[in-house]
Write a protein that holds these residues in place. Sequence first.
Motif, PDB file in Angstrom:
ATOM      1  N   UNK A  62      10.113   0.198  -5.862  1.00 19.69           N
ATOM      2  CA  UNK A  62      10.654   1.492  -6.281  1.00 19.69           C
ATOM      3  C   UNK A  62      11.504   2.122  -5.190  1.00 19.69           C
ATOM      4  N   UNK A  63      11.374   1.620  -3.959  1.00 19.70           N
ATOM      5  CA  UNK A  63      12.106   2.230  -2.843  1.00 19.70           C
ATOM      6  C   UNK A  63      13.504   1.651  -2.648  1.00 19.70           C
ATOM      7  N   UNK A  64      13.842   0.603  -3.366  1.00 18.32           N
ATOM      8  CA  UNK A  64      15.146  -0.039  -3.175  1.00 18.32           C
ATOM      9  C   UNK A  64      16.287   0.947  -3.362  1.00 18.32           C
ATOM     10  N   UNK A  65      16.165   1.825  -4.334  1.00 14.78           N
ATOM     11  CA  UNK A  65      17.265   2.731  -4.664  1.00 14.78           C
ATOM     12  C   UNK A  65      17.584   3.710  -3.532  1.00 14.78           C
ATOM     13  N   UNK A  79       0.827  -1.192   0.000  1.00 14.15           N
ATOM     14  CA  UNK A  79       0.000   0.000   0.000  1.00 14.15           C
ATOM     15  C   UNK A  79       0.869   1.253   0.000  1.00 14.15           C
ATOM     16  N   UNK A  80       1.927   1.247   0.800  1.00 17.29           N
ATOM     17  CA  UNK A  80       2.861   2.379   0.803  1.00 17.29           C
ATOM     18  C   UNK A  80       3.498   2.565  -0.571  1.00 17.29           C
ATOM     19  N   UNK A  81       3.832   1.452  -1.234  1.00 14.24           N
ATOM     20  CA  UNK A  81       4.422   1.533  -2.568  1.00 14.24           C
ATOM     21  C   UNK A  81       3.436   2.161  -3.539  1.00 14.24           C
ATOM     22  N   UNK A  82       2.201   1.700  -3.493  1.00 12.26           N
ATOM     23  CA  UNK A  82       1.178   2.223  -4.402  1.00 12.26           C
ATOM     24  C   UNK A  82       0.929   3.709  -4.171  1.00 12.26           C
TER      25      UNK A  82
END
Length: 828
Positions: free
Chosen positions: A659-662, A607-610
């Motif tokens: 998308x947060x990996x970077x 949900x945070x990613x979305x």
Amino acid sequence: MLRMMARACTYRMVVALFLIASTASAAGAQENHATAPRQPGPVSGSETLLPNGWSLSPAGAQVATGGFPLHVIAIPHTHLVVMMSNGYGEHFLSLIDSATARVVQRVPIHEGWMGLAVNAAGSRLYASSGAGDSILIFDLTNRQLKEEGAIALPAGTFPAGIVLGEGDRLLYVAGNLANKLLIVDTAQRKVVAEGPTGKKPYTCVVDSLHGHVYVSNWGENTLSVLDASSAKPVATVKVQEKPGDMVISPDRMRVFVTDGDRNLVSMVNTETQQAEEEIDVSLNRTPLAGSTPDGVALSANGRTLFVACANNNSVAVVDVTRRRHAAVPGFLPVGWFPSSLTVLGTGSEQRLVVANAKGAHSFENGSKFVLNSSDHINKGYVGLVLQGTVSVIPFRELKHLPVYTQQVLRNSPFTTPQASAAAPFALGRRGPIQHVIYIIKENRTYDQVLGDMKEGNGEASYAIFGEQVTPNQHAMARQFTLFDNLYHNAEVSATGHFWTDSAIAPEYVEKLWPSTYSGRGGHRMEYHDDDDDYPASGFLWDQCAKKGISYRSYGEFARVLGAAPGKVRPFTPSLQGHINPDYRGSDVIATVSDTERYGIWHREFMQFVEERSLPAFEVISLPGDHTVGTRPGAQTPRAMVAENDLMLAKMLDDISHSIYWKSTAVFVIEDDAQNGPDHIDCHRTTAFVLSPYIRRHFVDHTMYSSASVVRTMELLLGLPPMTQYDASAVPMWASFQAAPDMTPFSAVPARIPIEEKNTLQSYGAAESMRMPLDAADQADDGELNEILWKSVRGAGSEPPSRRLNAALTLQQMRQQSGQKHATTPSRQ
């Protein structure tokens, strides 16, 4: 209130010159790389390196008492002192000759806790029995301790500090769990009066001049003043957080009390019943908590105050000749975690005697991990490994105080920073890492899990949860960085979650966990549920709140106590609105699986990613590797550890494919290392860091502590340190890199069936049904360790005896592995 924190010129000059010299030494180290990693143990001569990165070089003579010394008291008219030990193992009293620095008698007791008092003639000793709810009496007429019975107290009292009034007729008792002062008639041997105090009273002193008794309230920031005859309340004196030990001046005009959560000793005027001075006993006048003053004593003339500073491993020497103008001319180095001190003798023949609760050094515990004993006592359990000592320091040594002060400053990485690598990129809001995810597991040593990795300094024979059980943690260590020289600041989970979340454990927990873990702590609230003992310096999420950084907790200090069924509630104000109310952590290990925990976290993470709304800081409790022993019908220990390994991997898989990996760094650590053997040190544990900015296929032999993990996260997030321990910890920059490698981590399947169940025939099945294993660390850990070992290796198995502190040399490590290695970084 005006704080009087005067320092003697001598001390200021010593510190200034010492810091200049220290800075020069650190700068010179830039070109000098170490040829071997630092490890806990003897360094040179009398210096010992502790697993937390601090050093010991105690002054005076050292008496090996064993146990967990909590209090020491002088016997009038003699060279003798009595020490009380209240650790995880046998409780006992030791009679020590300070002139010869040797134990002359050791008397076991069933249970006790801290309180000691002796009559003016030196012929009778009183001792608090703690959970025994009584006062033990010993005859000392022949300079030997002889039991004389006990005085019964009301159930639930848990007597702590005690003191005799003038004439020795009345004994005053701080009832730690009753929140009362009790007055005992020593002739009648019964309680004759009692009065209310604040929370968790620690000890008491008698002001015979004004007819009052002062009681320190450990669970708050006050002293209770009561009438010495009736125990009726007279006044409440506000001091600083966690007031503990006290001493009253010979003229009965001043009471000195330690403020354990601050670096202070408060001086209370007994005429005005107000705190008039706060004496800073930190090593360099820092506002950062971490000195932990916890014991006080006065010289015979009342002009010199000695303050035990538990977490600085030192004694502050304070000149209190001038009221409201105290000065600190210097410090004395003592043992690990000094807990109490006393002065005996007169004039130049006086001696300072200091009880060191954790002793003179740490130990490996693999060679002590004996399981087949008939009494099930595992001498390799951390609660039995550390052995207390007593330091005896003649007053003539005070002429060397400037030299000893330099020694204390040198022993502290807070005043003598260790060389470390520089961060390879900008930090805080300007840096590439904007999200930190912190995962806390339960109780494993390095050797238990990664001891079979040839790339590191492991002992494969101890790896009961090796690669077959934990393939993902092995993959993390190989694909990213293997940390094989990291040590926990905590001994057990009671202190561990404080160290992992706040970079310090409260004095209350440090002094009581050995008793509670051994069933002698009384009926008190679980430490993580009791906000009375939370550190005043706060938690990581408190720092986030102050800085306006978003954060969220999954089961860490979000507890089931007082929550709706199936829910948790926040246990600190700053966690209100910042927890997942469905995520239950280490207080429900038996009824909630890590698979369930992963599912709850995963749904919210997606949900945070979305929504592009991932908090900057997440802290996650993932406690399944604690296990529930071999309860029939429950998962086997290796199945629970394997499930924990897989769910951890799935979390990392999700993060690294998002998308947060970077912009993310994930830190994984155990809350302590209490439940297994390790051939280097009983505090050594596993840690993992995953990020595009972590070096790949790398082995970092740098000596780190769990506080290093905290400090590295703080620096990434732009947070200030909370205590002297995270402030001084070596950041983990040797394993970071400037250029990101975006290769994600992919979870690998479990190699053993995670649904594997215990049966009635499993080793320790009956014991596991009896043991309180529903929540973390409620059961006897020595017994649980035996069950875990034999459930994996077989009922007749024994851990192989190994060499002490068998560290591989750097050259040997390189020969064993083709991976890149790092030892001590080059610069701060």
